[in-house]
Write an enzyme that holds these catalytic residues in place. Structure first.
Site, short mmCIF file in Angstrom:
data_model
loop_
_atom_site.label_atom_id
_atom_site.label_comp_id
_atom_site.label_asym_id
_atom_site.label_seq_id
_atom_site.Cartn_x
_atom_site.Cartn_y
_atom_site.Cartn_z
N CYS A 229 0.81 -1.23 0.00
CA CYS A 229 0.00 0.00 0.00
C CYS A 229 0.84 1.27 0.00
O CYS A 229 0.53 2.22 -0.72
CB CYS A 229 -1.00 0.00 1.15
SG CYS A 229 -0.32 -0.24 2.79
N ASP B 64 -7.33 5.71 -1.74
CA ASP B 64 -7.02 4.50 -1.00
C ASP B 64 -6.52 3.41 -1.96
O ASP B 64 -7.22 3.05 -2.90
CB ASP B 64 -8.29 4.03 -0.28
CG ASP B 64 -8.05 2.91 0.70
OD1 ASP B 64 -6.98 2.27 0.62
OD2 ASP B 64 -8.92 2.66 1.54
N HIS C 268 -6.15 0.28 -1.29
CA HIS C 268 -6.54 -1.05 -0.83
C HIS C 268 -7.69 -1.66 -1.62
O HIS C 268 -8.71 -2.11 -1.07
CB HIS C 268 -6.88 -0.99 0.66
CG HIS C 268 -5.73 -0.61 1.53
ND1 HIS C 268 -5.43 0.72 1.81
CD2 HIS C 268 -4.80 -1.35 2.14
CE1 HIS C 268 -4.36 0.76 2.58
NE2 HIS C 268 -3.96 -0.48 2.80
#
Length: 378
Positions: free
Chosen positions: A76, A249, A251
């Site tokens: 990430c 993000d 993810h």
């Protein structure tokens, strides 16, 4: 399903309105641009969607030992580093007024996206970043912190002449003007600068005394955002509204593929996966205290103006400064445990450790000129 945006990717645009931007009279700031949350919602989303969104991928060429074909669960911060660098290249080569749309085939834009594809030949791929992390004592598959990814990107940009960018990582909470001028100014020419300032703004959460400075950093021209996150999850922050930071993000796990020249249906489909219309939000106080502020200066004039704005808006406002700006290097300040009573009395530290995104040990990086041996993979 993974986290955050997979629900957005799956939902019909005519379904429930996503709660990305609150209906508020507070201004929304996106990478130095001010918007009205109510009147300019679609323009805000268009701006967010024009950023290059880098996420977990699966099915790429095996990487490291064991042979990893996905970065889910460990990549990430590497993806956030990609987003930061991609935004810097968009700003440098296309300008802040450039916007993406589904039919975009601008060759400069395509050159930028191609550089971040999951291939060993792409200069800023997950493969290059992960392998270069070995020079920062990070094995393939280990989490990075903001400082580590900054040091890795600093090395990688030297191998891509087209990007025309140099990176300076300002250690010990100090931006040293003469060091940067020496790095970027060659005679009458200035090599565009990506300035990264790693900071530690608390123990387990961001100390509230630093929040106003973080907000101000998103308002300054030349900002390319902030890399950080919340404990155990890295995010790329692009702005704020009220007391909440806005972020992209990484993810979400998407399939591996290439945009190339964006001529086929599959290439167009892959290009779509690099863009996300909806930002997420997090209260500043819930952010991980390990983060890095990032700015781009395309000219010497822009660098001088940035220093002036940082001094007036962040350092000299009466609140606790996030860092220092000095003409020449100084001996780094180090606290003594027996005399330190409150972190708020001192500048934030970059060498503290805690259960953060991925604690960086910066003691080996006393200057920005560390050049450990490394190999550029092809």
């Amino acid at each position: 399903m993974d986290l955050a945006f997979e629900n957005y990717l799956a939902q019909d645009s005519s379904s429930i309105e996503p709660d990305d931007i609150p209906k508020t009279n507070n201004p929304v700031w996106i990478l130095g641009r001010k918007y009205n949350a109510i009147q300019e919602l679609e323009l805000i989303r268009r701006d967010v969607q024009s950023r290059v969104w880098c996420t977990y991928r699966k099915g790429f060429v095996p990487l490291g030992r064991p042979q990893l074909t996905t970065d889910k669960g460990w990549g990430c911060m590497l993806r956030c580093g990609q987003m930061l660098l991609a935004q810097s290249l968009l700003e440098l080569h296309l300008g802040r007024d450039w916007f993406w749309h589904s039919e975009t085939r601008d060759p400069t834009y395509l050159k930028i996206v191609n550089r971040f594809e999951d291939s060993r030949k792409s200069p800023f791929s997950i493969h290059q970043i992960a392998m270069m992390g070995d020079s920062e004592d990070k094995r393939v598959g280990e989490w990075f912190g903001p400082n580590t990814v900054a040091q890795v990107l600093k090395k990688l940009v030297k191998y891509d002449d087209w990007c025309s960018l140099t990176i300076h990582v300002a250690m010990d909470n100090n931006v040293v003007i003469q060091e940067i001028i020496k790095l970027c100014e060659k005679g009458d020419t200035w090599k565009p600068l990506l300035l990264i300032i790693p900071l530690r703004l608390g123990l387990s959460e961001v100390n509230p005394i630093y929040i106003n400075g973080l907000k101000k950093s998103f308002e300054i021209p030349g900002t390319v955002g902030l890399i950080g996150g919340k404990p155990n999850q890295a995010h790329y922050f692009i702005g704020y509204v009220g007391d909440e930071a806005l972020y992209l993000d990484p993810h979400t796990t998407q399939k591996c593929g290439s945009v190339k020249d964006k001529l086929t249906a599959s290439e167009m489909e892959i290009d779509e996966t690099y863009h996300q219309k909806f930002a997420a939000r997090i209260n500043f106080e819930k952010m991980d205290p390990s983060l890095a502020l990032c700015f781009i200066c395309k000219t010497r004039t822009e660098f001088d103006e940035l220093c002036a704005r940082l001094k007036s808006d962040i350092i000299s406002t009466g609140s606790q400064p996030l860092f220092e700006i000095t003409e020449t290097s100084q001996t780094p300040w180090r606290s003594c445990p027996s005399t330190t009573t409150s972190q708020s009395q001192h500048f934030p530290r970059t060498d503290l450790t805690s259960n953060s995104i991925a604690s960086d040990s910066t003691s080996k990086h006393n200057t920005d000129d560390s050049e450990e041996d490394f190999e550029f993979i092809l």
